[in-house]
Design an enzyme around this catalytic site. Structure first.
Site, PDB file in Angstrom:
ATOM      1  NE  ARG A 189      28.678  61.536  32.661  1.00 39.27           N
ATOM      2  CZ  ARG A 189      29.456  62.537  31.814  1.00 39.27           C
ATOM      3  NH1 ARG A 189      29.034  63.153  30.825  1.00 39.27           N
ATOM      4  NH2 ARG A 189      30.739  62.615  32.246  1.00 39.27           N
ATOM      5  CE  LYS A 215      28.689  62.609  36.011  1.00 37.60           C
ATOM      6  NZ  LYS A 215      29.395  61.719  36.919  1.00 37.60           N
ATOM      7  CG  HIS A 293      27.799  53.119  33.503  1.00 40.93           C
ATOM      8  ND1 HIS A 293      28.062  54.450  33.342  1.00 40.93           N
ATOM      9  CD2 HIS A 293      29.344  52.658  33.983  1.00 40.93           C
ATOM     10  CE1 HIS A 293      29.211  55.208  33.816  1.00 40.93           C
ATOM     11  NE2 HIS A 293      29.971  53.823  34.227  1.00 40.93           N
ATOM     12  NE  ARG A 296      29.916  57.655  30.244  1.00 40.14           N
ATOM     13  CZ  ARG A 296      30.211  58.810  29.780  1.00 40.14           C
ATOM     14  NH1 ARG A 296      29.620  58.966  28.627  1.00 40.14           N
ATOM     15  NH2 ARG A 296      31.032  59.726  30.248  1.00 40.14           N
ATOM     16  CG  HIS A 319      35.702  60.860  30.680  1.00 37.64           C
ATOM     17  ND1 HIS A 319      35.899  59.529  30.165  1.00 37.64           N
ATOM     18  CD2 HIS A 319      34.198  60.479  31.306  1.00 37.64           C
ATOM     19  CE1 HIS A 319      35.085  58.620  30.647  1.00 37.64           C
ATOM     20  NE2 HIS A 319      33.756  59.544  31.429  1.00 37.64           N
ATOM     21  CE1 TYR A 328      32.193  55.377  31.824  1.00 41.90           C
ATOM     22  CE2 TYR A 328      34.068  56.436  33.183  1.00 41.90           C
ATOM     23  CZ  TYR A 328      32.704  56.077  32.890  1.00 41.90           C
ATOM     24  OH  TYR A 328      31.697  56.951  33.377  1.00 41.90           O
TER      25      TYR A 328
END
Length: 370
Positions: A189, A215, A293, A296, A319, A328
């Site tokens: 990210r 995250k 993004h 990614r 993830h 994705y």
């Protein structure tokens, strides 16, 4: 008998200030990440402007929230708008729903603190379904386009155009190539990339690994390929020391992996800008808008297309669920046609029927003996 808690009347601005103070406390305690804090601060600050800071928070109704969401969606998205344009594109449905989640959290806190008698979100319209097509600038690049992008980073700056900033970045080509290579090869990210410190890269003779804090503070470790590790080493030993020397008293800059030409920690918007410049130098057949993004998406799509297990790709991207990774995975042009051409039964369709085996002596076609 215990008396019910007394309602504390606050203005929207006062409630927002108190709420954001609690958000900062949660960030310090490690409950929220700095990126999440910035998102809440941005959203709640804009909500104050939409509702009116002097208004009593308890007077806000569900209709008021709906009106604020509509006006929020109509505004330009400042994260991606060109500052020289009068107005950028409006917000997408997904962005509005994310803003709505921030508003929901704010009013949930207000209910617990007795700033409102009832949560107005229970009367607001439900979130809109995301039916819009994925934006082109967020879709994956093909392998050829990704290679062209990497090659374009070292290309001298092109002539100024209305959509490309004119600042020359020729002295930062090594840093920019490292940024694009990390985005394309490892798919972090953009917040993880700009938050990286030098100590997060463990460089040993056996190889280099990057310890990424994702995250929710979830860590993961990814290994750098030999060429990528060599590019990193080149940047750390040549360009970065010169950039860091421009701000010797800035502790954050001395820790940061990626630095701006002024010697400060590189910001996410600067990463988007350098990517825009690199895209502008790509050969015309491959050139199209792309965001961090999108790179990614590119990492995930190319690895799965090359045969890597989705679970491995999910671990690389950070993830928690492979269902998220599935979002994705964009279809690369020509991939479906290639799959049909290489179908296991494709060759047998055009083959002639095999000649029947000769009958044993004394046998007839129906299997009986003469």
């Amino acid at each position: 008998m215990v008396a019910p808690p007394r309602l504390e009347l606050l203005s929207v601005a006062q409630a927002a200030d108190r709420y954001l103070t609690s958000v900062r406390v949660e960030t310090v305690r490690g409950v929220l990440s700095p990126a999440t804090e910035r998102s809440y601060v941005r959203d709640v600050t804009e909500l104050v402007g939409l509702l009116g800071g002097d208004r009593v928070l308890d007077d806000v109704t569900g209709d008021d929230v709906d009106d604020a969401l509509v006006r929020y969606q109509a505004r330009a998205d400042g994260r991606y708008s060109d500052p020289r344009r009068k107005r950028g594109p409006g917000r997408s449905t997904a962005t509005v729903n994310r803003f709505r989640q921030s508003v929901t959290r704010f009013f949930g806190h207000a209910v617990r603190q007795c700033w409102v008698q009832a949560d107005p979100m229970q009367w607001a319209a439900p979130p809109a379904k995301v039916r819009e097509r994925l934006r082109t600038e967020r879709t994956a690049l093909s392998a050829s386009a990704a290679q062209a992008l990497l090659a374009s980073v070292d290309t001298p700056a092109a002539a100024p155009t209305p959509t490309v900033r004119t600042r020359s970045d020729h002295a930062l080509g090594l840093r920019d190539r490292l940024v694009v290579a990390l985005l394309v090869v490892l798919g972090p990210r953009v917040s993880e990339l700009v938050r990286a410190d030098v100590v997060d890269l463990v460089r040993e003779p056996e190889g280099t690994v990057w310890r990424i804090v994702g995250k929710g503070g979830t860590p993961r470790t990814v290994a750098l390929s030999t060429p990528l590790a060599a590019l990193l080493e080149d940047y750390l030993t040549t360009l970065r020391p010169r950039l860091a020397a421009r701000r010797p008293d800035d502790d954050d800059a001395q820790r940061a992996l990626l630095l701006s030409w002024r010697g400060r920690r590189l910001e996410a918007q600067a990463v988007r800008d350098l990517l825009t410049r690199a895209v502008a130098r790509m050969p015309e057949p491959y050139r199209r808008p792309a965001t961090p993004h999108a790179l990614r998406h590119t990492t995930a799509t190319l690895l799965v297309a090359d045969g890597w297990d989705v679970k491995v790709v999910a671990e690389l991207l950070g993830h928690a669920s492979i269902a998220t990774t599935g979002v994705y995975l964009d279809r690369i042009d020509g991939e479906l046609a290639a799959a049909i051409r290489t179908h296991p039964l494709a060759q047998s369709l055009g083959a002639t029927s095999p000649a029947p085996e000769p009958l044993p002596p004394g046998a007839t076609a129906d299997g009986s003996l003469r």
